[in-house]
Design an enzyme around this catalytic site. Structure first.
Site, PDB file in Angstrom:
ATOM      1  N   ASP A   8      35.937  40.452  39.443  1.00  0.00           N
ATOM      2  CA  ASP A   8      37.199  40.591  40.166  1.00  0.00           C
ATOM      3  C   ASP A   8      36.865  40.276  41.622  1.00  0.00           C
ATOM      4  O   ASP A   8      36.330  41.122  42.337  1.00  0.00           O
ATOM      5  CB  ASP A   8      37.752  42.011  40.030  1.00  0.00           C
ATOM      6  CG  ASP A   8      39.029  42.211  40.835  1.00  0.00           C
ATOM      7  OD1 ASP A   8      39.865  41.293  40.863  1.00  0.00           O
ATOM      8  OD2 ASP A   8      39.172  43.288  41.449  1.00  0.00           O
ATOM      9  N   GLU A  67      38.624  36.210  37.594  1.00  0.00           N
ATOM     10  CA  GLU A  67      40.073  36.191  37.777  1.00  0.00           C
ATOM     11  C   GLU A  67      40.455  35.028  38.685  1.00  0.00           C
ATOM     12  O   GLU A  67      39.789  34.760  39.684  1.00  0.00           O
ATOM     13  CB  GLU A  67      40.534  37.511  38.399  1.00  0.00           C
ATOM     14  CG  GLU A  67      42.032  37.640  38.510  1.00  0.00           C
ATOM     15  CD  GLU A  67      42.470  38.998  39.028  1.00  0.00           C
ATOM     16  OE1 GLU A  67      43.485  39.042  39.736  1.00  0.00           O
ATOM     17  OE2 GLU A  67      41.794  40.003  38.729  1.00  0.00           O
ATOM     18  N   ASP A 139      38.232  48.240  41.178  1.00  0.00           N
ATOM     19  CA  ASP A 139      37.750  46.852  41.179  1.00  0.00           C
ATOM     20  C   ASP A 139      36.796  46.598  40.014  1.00  0.00           C
ATOM     21  O   ASP A 139      36.811  45.519  39.414  1.00  0.00           O
ATOM     22  CB  ASP A 139      37.072  46.528  42.511  1.00  0.00           C
ATOM     23  CG  ASP A 139      38.062  46.593  43.667  1.00  0.00           C
ATOM     24  OD1 ASP A 139      38.941  45.717  43.738  1.00  0.00           O
ATOM     25  OD2 ASP A 139      37.961  47.531  44.477  1.00  0.00           O
TER      26      ASP A 139
END
Length: 173
Positions: A8, A67, A139
């Site tokens: 992420d 991502e 996160d």
């Protein structure tokens, strides 16, 4: 069996999550955050690159999932996020890892069942799917969700290519 590193990305906090996939079983290996406490962007990008490189060395993943950038209201933030993604991707490519990218909505849809899910919902489902004793940091949970998404996508692709896909009422089974 494969080990998946999920990322992420962020220029200040980059979450990572590592899971092992054996068939349909997912096993938690590790997760955490790379924190960059400096102000200048080039140094933060260097720290993201070094941190991801170190994680790759430590866990020796078979693939890398990250991502995708989404367009936020603040273009400057989106650009910095894109640069952090680039630093992480270069770390993976330098180690000859295949790189897979997933949209935030796809990740949330896969893990929670709702593409507009809140962070707390993602944390809860990651905890449940990986049988963790507590919710991971936000996160890190997002990074684990990226890795889980890759497992589901790759497993469905394998089922389709091998002809083992079962459709019932238009839904995957």
């Amino acid at each position: 069996m494969s080990i998946i590193l999920g990322i992420d990305p962020g220029s200040r906090i980059t979450g990572y999550g590592v899971i092992r996939q054996q068939g349909r079983q997912l096993e938690y290996i590790g997760s955490g955050c790379i924190r960059t406490a400096v102000d200048d962007l080039p140094t933060r990008l260097k720290l993201v690159y070094a941190g991801v490189s170190e994680i790759i060395t430590q866990f020796n993943p078979d693939c890398f999932a990250i991502e995708q950038v989404f367009m936020a209201k603040n273009a400057d933030s989106a650009l910095k996020l894109g640069q952090a993604r680039g630093a992480a991707i270069v770390a993976a490519v330098n180690r000859d890892l295949p790189v897979f990218e997933y949209a935030a909505r796809q990740i949330k849809q896969t893990v929670v069942g709702n593409g507009g899910a809140e962070k707390a919902q993602v944390q809860h489902m990651v905890r449940s799917l990986l049988k963790l004793p507590a919710n991971p940091q936000a996160d890190a949970a997002d990074a684990l969700a990226v890795a889980i998404t890759h497992c589901h996508v790759s497993q469905n692709a394998l089922r389709i290519s091998s002809g083992r896909l079962n459709l019932a009422r238009g839904r995957l089974r």
